[in-house]
Scaffold this motif. Structure first.
Motif, short mmCIF file in Angstrom:
data_model
loop_
_atom_site.label_atom_id
_atom_site.label_comp_id
_atom_site.label_asym_id
_atom_site.label_seq_id
_atom_site.Cartn_x
_atom_site.Cartn_y
_atom_site.Cartn_z
N THR A 297 23.00 -9.92 24.22
CA THR A 297 21.30 -10.58 24.33
C THR A 297 20.06 -9.42 24.10
O THR A 297 18.86 -10.23 23.40
CB THR A 297 20.73 -10.85 25.73
N ALA A 298 19.46 -8.61 24.48
CA ALA A 298 18.22 -7.54 24.22
C ALA A 298 18.45 -6.99 22.61
O ALA A 298 17.55 -7.08 21.53
CB ALA A 298 19.28 -6.17 24.37
N ASP B 176 15.93 -9.28 16.12
CA ASP B 176 15.45 -10.95 15.37
C ASP B 176 17.31 -11.13 14.60
O ASP B 176 17.36 -11.71 13.75
CB ASP B 176 14.05 -11.39 14.60
N ASP B 177 18.13 -10.61 14.89
CA ASP B 177 19.43 -10.51 13.51
C ASP B 177 21.19 -10.39 15.07
O ASP B 177 20.98 -10.31 16.52
CB ASP B 177 19.59 -9.44 13.29
N GLU B 178 21.81 -10.59 14.53
CA GLU B 178 23.59 -10.77 14.87
C GLU B 178 23.81 -9.33 15.73
O GLU B 178 23.54 -8.40 14.77
CB GLU B 178 24.64 -11.35 15.15
N PHE B 179 23.91 -9.30 16.74
CA PHE B 179 24.66 -8.10 17.79
C PHE B 179 26.11 -7.97 17.47
O PHE B 179 26.47 -8.08 17.46
CB PHE B 179 24.23 -8.29 18.70
N ILE B 180 26.20 -6.60 16.55
CA ILE B 180 28.07 -6.71 16.66
C ILE B 180 28.60 -5.41 16.87
O ILE B 180 28.16 -4.39 16.74
CB ILE B 180 27.98 -6.06 15.15
N ASP C 20 32.50 4.73 10.56
CA ASP C 20 33.79 3.36 10.90
C ASP C 20 33.24 2.93 11.72
O ASP C 20 34.62 2.32 12.50
CB ASP C 20 35.53 3.81 10.66
N ARG C 21 32.31 2.78 12.95
CA ARG C 21 31.76 2.42 13.77
C ARG C 21 32.45 2.52 14.84
O ARG C 21 32.66 1.76 15.68
CB ARG C 21 31.77 0.80 13.06
N THR C 22 33.51 3.20 14.99
CA THR C 22 33.96 4.11 16.48
C THR C 22 33.11 4.76 17.26
O THR C 22 32.58 5.37 16.82
CB THR C 22 35.19 4.25 15.59
N VAL D 194 23.61 0.90 18.30
CA VAL D 194 22.71 -0.29 17.86
C VAL D 194 21.31 0.84 16.81
O VAL D 194 21.11 -0.33 15.81
CB VAL D 194 21.54 -0.04 19.15
N ALA D 195 21.07 1.89 17.13
CA ALA D 195 20.17 2.59 15.59
C ALA D 195 20.59 2.33 14.49
O ALA D 195 19.37 2.05 13.32
CB ALA D 195 19.83 3.83 15.89
#
Length: 485
Positions: free
Chosen positions: A92-93, A99-103, A137-139, A172-173
């Motif tokens: 949600t935050a 203003d974009d989709e959270f992945i 690899d976003r882990t 997130v950053a």
């Protein structure tokens, strides 16, 4: 702190650390009504300062994420629950803020630093007592063998959650573009501190289906965890200077508080310029071969008091007494050992043995986390001088919650004034050294004495006490009187 006599220079020792467990404040808590809806001493960033349950809810929802290489144990279950909860917040935050989709993070990985068969982000995990976000690899991964159990012992469930919220802050950053490959480590780390603070606010507001966080001792424990991850104190000639810099305890707690108070949008303001403004002239490195510790003695106490007289030039400077028993004779204030101020006689009374004990460093084998050292004691002494400054200013009470926070604020002002050497009448030179601010912050959180009123009473929230101190560090005397009337 340092004190050097003429001729020559005698600088004292490096900041060490005290016990990892957050100690109970020695002061009592004030009762009463606040006078400002904006700076209510009994609220934390607009929330009531209360104690209550903190940690995993008894009937918490289970984790929604699987953990690769997990042993299925309790610590991995806690970590998976933390990540799942953090993602519930960001679902949600994130779109509301960016203003974009959270992945979500791609995968979660657990390892035991004592084992030989793990890998995270291309690195062998043997001896890797750490947690991290892998940019490539976003882990997100963590050591279940040493790091997370140690955090849980020291700071409870929320110590584990705090670290993972920080690591998710990096994710997130990066996702939002707040940080990138060319972002300085110092900036990226404090952005993540800030983003973790915004999540912790959501938990404190009772929005989490899995965790609770009281704004009293619960939040104090989280702040202690943040302090524990400050940069080590280095000398100017140390080969590690400038490498992988994350920030001092003062800087990291400040960043966390920005997110907690103002939400994730505030984290975009953290860059090198902002950190530089916040750091100002506060010393970061110790001189070569010096340690920054000034032993607490009768001479050093007199030198600190003399320095305050020079820096604040009161018309009627307070007297100094080293007869601790006389503190009980004050007709209009109770003792607040190891340093007390009596308005009626305009006298600061010091229990030298007690002050020395407060300023002692922990032994390395204690394995502590909070900054301990001389300025945990000297900041308390300075705070009693700041009560004398308030007495001379007039028009303010010295025995209220506002007085407690005003004292913390003015102690912050005095701390910055000491970044420049002060030569006392006896020819000694007093100066702030690297690590002193972190020692003051640790003391304000754990015992609250430097953020107490004339009777040694403080407010419940360490968050509020540190925030008031920071107002002084970044402001001036008049700002303290305006902020805490």
């Amino acid at each position: 702190m340092s004190r050097s006599p003429r001729p020559g220079r005698l600088l004292g020792g490096a900041a060490a650390v005290c016990c990892a467990l957050l100690t109970t404040a020695c002061t009592t808590m004030l009762q009463g009504n606040a006078v400002s809806v904006f700076d209510d001493p009994f609220r934390v960033a607009g929330m009531p300062a209360t104690d209550g349950p903190t940690g995993l809810r008894p009937s918490a929802e289970g984790p929604t994420r699987d953990v690769a290489d997990s042993d299925g144990g309790d610590i991995d279950q806690l970590a998976a629950s933390a990540i799942s909860d953090i993602e519930t917040y960001w679902e949600t935050a994130y779109p509301e803020t960016f203003d974009d989709e959270f992945i979500p993070a791609k995968a979660l990985i657990s390892w035991d630093a004592n084992g030989f068969d793990g890998e995270f982000c291309g690195e062998d995990t043997f001896g890797l007592v750490n947690a991290g976000f892998c940019y490539s690899d976003r882990t997100i991964g963590w050591d279940r063998g040493e790091l997370l159990p140690g955090l849980r012992r020291a700071f409870g469930d929320m110590g584990v959650v705090m670290v993972l919220a920080h690591e998710y802050g990096h994710a997130v950053a990066r996702l939002s573009g707040l940080s990138g490959d060319d972002t300085e480590t110092l900036v990226a780390e404090q952005q993540a501190d800030c983003l973790s603070g915004s999540y912790m606010r959501w938990v404190a507001e009772d929005n989490s289906p899995r965790f609770t966080l009281s704004t009293g001792e619960g939040l104090n424990g989280v702040l202690a965890g943040v302090i524990s991850f400050r940069d080590p104190l280095l000398n100017e000639d140390d080969p590690d200077v400038g490498y992988d810099e994350h920030g001092s305890a003062f800087e990291r707690v400040s960043a966390f508080q920005f997110g907690f108070t103002d939400g994730p949008s505030a984290c975009a303001a953290i860059d090198l310029r902002e950190i530089g403004q916040r750091r100002g002239n506060l010393p970061v490195l110790l001189p070569e071969d010096q340690t920054g510790e000034l032993p607490v003695t009768e001479d050093s106490v007199r030198s600190i008091v003399d320095a305050m007289e020079i820096l604040f030039t009161p018309t009627n400077p307070p007297a100094l007494s080293l007869d601790a028993d006389t503190a009980a004779d004050c007709p209009d204030a109770r003792p607040s050992p190891p340093a007390s101020f009596c308005p009626a006689t305009n006298t600061i009374t010091v229990d030298l043995a007690g002050l020395e004990e407060l300023g002692a460093q922990s032994a390395p084998e204690d394995g502590g986390q909070l900054a301990a050292g001389d300025n945990m004691a000297y900041s308390v002494l300075v705070s009693r001088y700041m009560l004398a400054i308030q007495r001379e200013h007039g028009g303010v009470a010295l025995d209220t919650a506002e007085a407690a926070l005003r004292t913390a604020c003015l102690t912050g002002v005095a701390t910055v004034k000491m970044t420049k050497e002060v030569t006392t009448p006896d020819g000694n030179t007093i100066a702030l050294t690297a690590g002193d601010v972190d020692e003051a912050v640790s003391g304000i959180l754990t015992n609250g004495l430097a953020a107490s009123d004339v009777n040694g009473e403080t407010v419940p929230s360490g968050f509020s006490r540190i925030d008031a101190f920071r107002v002084g560090v970044l402001g001036d005397t008049e700002r303290c009187f305006r902020r805490f009337p």
